[in-house]
Design a protein around this motif. Structure first.
Motif, PDB file in Angstrom:
ATOM      1  N   GLU A 204       0.902  -1.135  -0.019  1.00 28.20           N
ATOM      2  CA  GLU A 204       0.036   0.093  -0.249  1.00 28.20           C
ATOM      3  C   GLU A 204       0.992   1.268   0.107  1.00 28.20           C
ATOM      4  O   GLU A 204       0.586   2.354  -0.714  1.00 28.20           O
ATOM      5  N   ASP A 205       2.063   1.105   0.762  1.00 30.19           N
ATOM      6  CA  ASP A 205       2.712   2.448   0.846  1.00 30.19           C
ATOM      7  C   ASP A 205       3.455   2.682  -0.571  1.00 30.19           C
ATOM      8  O   ASP A 205       3.607   3.817  -1.040  1.00 30.19           O
ATOM      9  N   LEU A 206       3.706   1.720  -1.423  1.00 29.43           N
ATOM     10  CA  LEU A 206       4.362   1.746  -2.845  1.00 29.43           C
ATOM     11  C   LEU A 206       3.273   2.243  -3.567  1.00 29.43           C
ATOM     12  O   LEU A 206       3.723   3.191  -4.584  1.00 29.43           O
ATOM     13  N   LEU A 207       2.046   1.869  -3.558  1.00 29.33           N
ATOM     14  CA  LEU A 207       0.924   2.148  -4.570  1.00 29.33           C
ATOM     15  C   LEU A 207       0.736   3.806  -4.061  1.00 29.33           C
ATOM     16  O   LEU A 207       0.796   4.660  -5.185  1.00 29.33           O
ATOM     17  N   LYS A 208       0.700   4.180  -3.055  1.00 28.21           N
ATOM     18  CA  LYS A 208       0.670   5.843  -2.836  1.00 28.21           C
ATOM     19  C   LYS A 208       1.809   6.605  -3.318  1.00 28.21           C
ATOM     20  O   LYS A 208       1.713   7.540  -3.711  1.00 28.21           O
ATOM     21  N   THR A 241       2.225   9.929   2.513  1.00 30.98           N
ATOM     22  CA  THR A 241       3.335   9.387   1.826  1.00 30.98           C
ATOM     23  C   THR A 241       4.200  10.286   1.632  1.00 30.98           C
ATOM     24  O   THR A 241       4.351  11.574   1.629  1.00 30.98           O
ATOM     25  N   THR A 242       5.615   9.956   1.325  1.00 25.77           N
ATOM     26  CA  THR A 242       6.750  10.578   1.092  1.00 25.77           C
ATOM     27  C   THR A 242       7.173  10.869  -0.619  1.00 25.77           C
ATOM     28  O   THR A 242       6.507  10.213  -1.226  1.00 25.77           O
ATOM     29  N   GLY A 243       8.038  11.488  -0.685  1.00 20.52           N
ATOM     30  CA  GLY A 243       8.394  12.020  -1.873  1.00 20.52           C
ATOM     31  C   GLY A 243       9.569  11.257  -2.503  1.00 20.52           C
ATOM     32  O   GLY A 243       9.936  11.378  -3.561  1.00 20.52           O
ATOM     33  N   CYS A 244       9.935  10.421  -1.820  1.00 20.74           N
ATOM     34  CA  CYS A 244      11.339   9.597  -1.803  1.00 20.74           C
ATOM     35  C   CYS A 244      11.323   8.974  -3.176  1.00 20.74           C
ATOM     36  O   CYS A 244      12.417   8.976  -4.179  1.00 20.74           O
ATOM     37  N   HIS A 315      10.723   5.370   5.383  1.00 18.50           N
ATOM     38  CA  HIS A 315      11.476   6.970   5.561  1.00 18.50           C
ATOM     39  C   HIS A 315      11.810   6.893   6.785  1.00 18.50           C
ATOM     40  O   HIS A 315      11.385   6.497   7.780  1.00 18.50           O
ATOM     41  N   PHE A 316      13.295   7.353   6.952  1.00 15.05           N
ATOM     42  CA  PHE A 316      13.926   7.276   8.340  1.00 15.05           C
ATOM     43  C   PHE A 316      13.225   8.217   9.268  1.00 15.05           C
ATOM     44  O   PHE A 316      13.112   7.521  10.427  1.00 15.05           O
ATOM     45  N   GLU A 317      12.809   9.371   9.208  1.00 19.77           N
ATOM     46  CA  GLU A 317      12.441  10.319  10.008  1.00 19.77           C
ATOM     47  C   GLU A 317      11.227  10.074  10.391  1.00 19.77           C
ATOM     48  O   GLU A 317      10.907  10.195  11.705  1.00 19.77           O
ATOM     49  N   THR A 318      10.429   9.522   9.753  1.00 20.15           N
ATOM     50  CA  THR A 318       8.981   9.019   9.967  1.00 20.15           C
ATOM     51  C   THR A 318       8.718   7.918  10.308  1.00 20.15           C
ATOM     52  O   THR A 318       7.415   7.523  10.919  1.00 20.15           O
ATOM     53  N   ASN A 319       9.652   6.850   9.996  1.00 21.38           N
ATOM     54  CA  ASN A 319       9.310   5.426   9.990  1.00 21.38           C
ATOM     55  C   ASN A 319       7.701   5.178   9.235  1.00 21.38           C
ATOM     56  O   ASN A 319       7.352   4.236   9.905  1.00 21.38           O
ATOM     57  N   SER A 320       7.944   5.700   8.147  1.00 28.11           N
ATOM     58  CA  SER A 320       6.514   5.502   7.385  1.00 28.11           C
ATOM     59  C   SER A 320       6.805   5.363   5.805  1.00 28.11           C
ATOM     60  O   SER A 320       8.054   5.932   5.402  1.00 28.11           O
ATOM     61  N   SER A 321       5.643   5.057   5.114  1.00 26.98           N
ATOM     62  CA  SER A 321       5.933   5.227   3.812  1.00 26.98           C
ATOM     63  C   SER A 321       7.229   4.457   2.899  1.00 26.98           C
ATOM     64  O   SER A 321       7.557   3.328   3.419  1.00 26.98           O
ATOM     65  N   ILE A 322       7.714   5.216   2.025  1.00 28.88           N
ATOM     66  CA  ILE A 322       9.015   4.865   1.005  1.00 28.88           C
ATOM     67  C   ILE A 322       9.959   5.321   1.390  1.00 28.88           C
ATOM     68  O   ILE A 322      10.058   6.630   1.258  1.00 28.88           O
TER      69      ILE A 322
END
Length: 411
Positions: A204-208, A241-244, A315-322
């Protein structure tokens, strides 16, 4: 390659005699370039895309050059072979220019050296012309912690020809909401299949993250952007979601993309690519070892085309998303950052990427670089946080270009 020589000669010499007098140097140059002798009175007929040098053909032309100064390219590069007191006049002009803070150079001596210098100046000219008219999208405002990374839009446009344009995040949100998971499913599968592993991130993280990439990509197309910088952390708050991933893929495709709305570093990425053809890794200097001249550079995104392999992380700072943990090849690298509000300062050094590290409390992609110059700059005189890591040694080309554009090197 066409070289237009804006020719200055005293009234005692006719155009035909100029070619005869300087036959040696002109005939040698014509082995390498198409050489046009252009009388100084006709210089205004040349356009901005015409490469121009000043040809000092005789002595006694100092006042003429000053009178027609506005028609010359900058920096002022003067060819003077010494015939007919031409070198003497060039020396006087060089001093006049230097006293006014204007960069200049006299081409004189061995023809092989002159040819190489002309090629270098032509490369700088082409790079500067390539920057002219390029648009950098600023999606959202710069992150509040980037207190020293601002840019004066007007001064930058005047100096470099690059235009910054502000784009509200709401425009991204609207497009993001219209993109369905089905539209990006195949792209997610392809990205995941090429990864070495997938750790904390979920499907789901990858899709977002892929939907966000599509939204930003569409804005880049609509606005005809060559580069974009993104306020990543506001995105996390709004759409989770992150922009990474988006930044990595955009860089892969040639739309240069940077983090956190950093205005200075996105220009650095753009200028470096125009001059070297290389995309860079935008990173935080995270650890500095003065004794060993080593630095750990880290960030949570990297163009995957720069990596030998990559791991899909969170994502390192938020421990979420990609987030993306890339493994870069070892070898020579160039570290660069352009700074100041009108982008007229820069840091530049080379080094060797020794290893990819895996510290638990740093951003996902980490590299240890042994620098070829003292690392005191980072602790005593930095011009900002983010720096660009380019594969290969490009110090000479980048330094020539930035010096030619009257930028100050900070060490």
């Amino acid at each position: 390659m066409i070289v237009n020589l804006i020719t200055f000669a005293s009234f005692l010499h006719k155009q035909a005699s100029i070619r005869v007098s300087h036959e040696v140097v002109l005939s040698e140059l014509e082995k390498h370039f198409t050489v046009n002798l252009v009388d100084y009175q006709d210089a205004e007929q040349l356009g901005p895309d015409d490469f121009k040098l000043v040809f000092i053909a005789t002595g006694g032309v100092e006042q003429l050059v000053v009178q027609y100064f506005e028609t010359l390219s900058h920096p002022v590069v003067m060819l003077a072979d010494g015939i007919q007191n031409s070198l003497a006049a060039a020396l006087e002009l060089s001093s006049w220019l230097r006293n006014r803070g204007l960069r200049n150079e006299i081409l004189h001596g061995e023809v092989s050296v002159i040819v190489q210098r002309i090629r270098t100046h032509y490369q700088n000219f082409q790079a500067k012309r390539s920057l002219f008219g390029l648009r950098i999208g600023v999606i959202g405002s710069p992150s509040p912690w980037l207190i020293a990374s601002g840019v004066d839009y007007l001064l930058t446009k005047r100096r470099w020809g690059v235009e910054y344009t502000d784009i509200p995040l709401e425009r991204i949100y609207e497009l993001y909401d219209k993109i369905t998971d089905n539209e990006v499913g195949a792209s997610c599968a392809a990205f995941a299949s090429q990864a070495l592993a997938c750790r904390e991130a979920t499907p789901e993280d990858l899709l977002k993250a892929m939907r966000l990439y599509r939204a930003i990509r569409r804005v880049c197309e609509e606005e005809k952007l060559s580069a974009v910088t993104l306020n990543c952390f506001k995105l996390i708050e709004q759409i989770g979601t992150t922009g990474c991933l988006a930044l990595s893929l955009l860089n892969n495709e040639g739309i240069l993309a940077g983090c956190e709305g950093d205005l200075q570093t996105i220009f650095t990425l753009l200028a470096s690519r125009v001059l070297t053809g290389k995309v860079g890794f935008m990173a935080n200097p995270s650890m500095v070892n003065i004794h060993n001249h080593e630095i750990i550079f880290a960030h949570c995104t990297i163009p995957t085309k720069l990596t030998e392999q990559y791991i899909i992380r969170n994502h390192f700072e938020t421990n979420s998303s990609i987030g993306i943990q890339g493994v870069m090849p070892t070898g020579e690298v160039t570290i660069i950052r352009c700074g100041c509000e009108c982008l007229d300062e820069y840091y530049l050094s080379t080094g060797t990427l020794m290893e990819n590290t895996n510290y638990l409390k740093l951003c996902r992609t980490q590299i240890r670089v042994k620098m070829d110059s003292p690392v005191d700059y980072f602790l005593k005189n930095p011009i900002g946080n983010h720096h660009i890591v380019l594969p290969g040694n490009h110090e000479e080309a980048l330094n020539e270009f930035l010096q030619a554009n009257t930028c100050k090197r900070v060490e």
